[in-house]
Design an enzyme around this catalytic site. Structure first.
Site, PDB file in Angstrom:
ATOM      1  N   PRO A 118      47.672  35.975-113.508  1.00  0.00           N
ATOM      2  CA  PRO A 118      47.746  36.910-114.635  1.00  0.00           C
ATOM      3  C   PRO A 118      49.060  36.985-115.355  1.00  0.00           C
ATOM      4  O   PRO A 118      50.113  37.007-114.719  1.00  0.00           O
ATOM      5  CB  PRO A 118      47.660  38.162-113.890  1.00  0.00           C
ATOM      6  CG  PRO A 118      47.171  37.933-112.504  1.00  0.00           C
ATOM      7  CD  PRO A 118      47.618  36.639-112.076  1.00  0.00           C
ATOM      8  N   GLU A 119      49.019  37.021-116.892  1.00  0.00           N
ATOM      9  CA  GLU A 119      50.088  37.196-117.548  1.00  0.00           C
ATOM     10  C   GLU A 119      49.860  38.127-118.765  1.00  0.00           C
ATOM     11  O   GLU A 119      48.899  38.752-118.279  1.00  0.00           O
ATOM     12  CB  GLU A 119      50.571  35.743-118.375  1.00  0.00           C
ATOM     13  CG  GLU A 119      50.962  34.593-117.372  1.00  0.00           C
ATOM     14  CD  GLU A 119      51.809  33.704-117.824  1.00  0.00           C
ATOM     15  OE1 GLU A 119      52.379  33.717-118.996  1.00  0.00           O
ATOM     16  OE2 GLU A 119      51.854  32.557-117.332  1.00  0.00           O
ATOM     17  N   LYS A 136      51.828  43.937-118.089  1.00  0.00           N
ATOM     18  CA  LYS A 136      50.821  43.299-116.970  1.00  0.00           C
ATOM     19  C   LYS A 136      50.284  44.432-116.177  1.00  0.00           C
ATOM     20  O   LYS A 136      49.677  44.324-115.321  1.00  0.00           O
ATOM     21  CB  LYS A 136      51.647  42.396-116.018  1.00  0.00           C
ATOM     22  CG  LYS A 136      52.189  41.304-116.546  1.00  0.00           C
ATOM     23  CD  LYS A 136      53.018  40.362-115.613  1.00  0.00           C
ATOM     24  CE  LYS A 136      53.574  39.197-116.131  1.00  0.00           C
ATOM     25  NZ  LYS A 136      54.597  38.401-115.370  1.00  0.00           N
TER      26      LYS A 136
END
Ligand SMILES: [Zn+2]
Length: 269
Positions: free
Chosen positions: A2-3, A55
């Site tokens: 995840p970014e 995030k």
């Protein structure tokens, strides 16, 4: 992994099925890292907004509480129509919420908490989060003075510091520094304001290109290879044919990929 674009996409995907909807059922499983939240207290609440902040994902409720989650390295959010089988085991669900039509599940979160909006506003980390590069109207010049407070840091570490700018993870770090021809070990003070601003514009543009669903892509060559350097250590650079290198960078030891020919260190080093 995840970014910032992952979270932005998640918010875009689950907002239409959650916003304005009442929660009819909810469950929360604890994990060794993350305690369960009081899922029963969510039932009957209506979801007022779904927002990505760097995030982090914030799901606001009509009783002034907020579900705050962070995916970490292994977390995910899925949306299912009711009756559709889940693609991961239910025991991995940190949180599942059902509405009249959908089930939205947060699997394997790194952080999950149910807090009041006031508590969240005082959240030190969220307060310190830098401008979010996924937002269409992000003020890029305002990031310059933030970067300058970390002038002695290698740029490959500084751009990952979410308090300076939010959203850049390992993939974008390697890809954008390659595209900008910046050596990841250059110190921030070795780069001029215009160079940093050009870098931020490039990164913002690439991340926005990836805001819709589909595989994250920073190289649009039509040959199926989506990245210039990320994940390509030992392979030939597409620009100069030198070998792409990999090295751990910073206290967290995050991997950086770069081409030593295309991304020369500043003169004199
Ligand atoms: Zn090269």
């Amino acid at each position: 992994m995840p970014e910032g674009d992952t979270l932005y996409r998640i918010a875009e995907n689950i907002r239409p099925v959650l916003q304005g909807q009442a929660i009819t059922a909810a469950l929360s499983n604890p994990s060794p890292q993350v305690p369960a939240i009081d899922a029963a207290s969510l039932v009957g609440c209506t979801i007022t907004s779904v927002e990505a902040r760097g995030k982090h994902l914030l799901i606001s409720l009509d009783d002034d509480r907020v579900v705050h989650s962070h995916l970490g390295m292994h977390g995910s959010w899925h949306a299912y129509t009711i009756g559709e089988p889940w693609r991961k085991p239910a025991r991995q669900a940190g949180l599942a919420m059902r509405t009249a039509t959908h089930e939205v599940v947060n699997f394997n979160p790194k952080l999950l908490e149910l807090v009041t909006a006031t508590t969240l506003r005082r959240n030190d980390y969220l307060q310190r989060l830098g401008p979010d590069l996924m937002l269409p109207d992000v003020d890029l010049p305002s990031i310059l003075p933030r970067l300058r407070t970390h002038n002695a840091a290698p740029v490959g570490e500084a751009v990952m510091n979410q308090t300076l700018l939010a959203g850049v993870g390992n993939v974008y770090k390697s890809e954008t520094l390659f595209l900008a021809r910046i050596n990841p070990w250059s110190r921030v003070d070795e780069l001029g304001d215009q160079q940093l601003l050009d870098y931020l514009q490039l990164t913002h543009r690439l991340m926005r290109l990836n805001r819709k669903s589909g595989k994250r892509t920073t190289r649009f060559a039509g040959d199926g290879v989506r990245f210039w350097v990320y994940g390509r250590s030992g392979q030939a650079c597409f620009e100069c044919a030198d070998k792409v290198r990999i090295r751990r960078q910073g206290d967290a030891g995050r991997t950086t990929y770069w081409c030593p020919t295309c991304q020369q260190p500043p003169a004199g080093r």
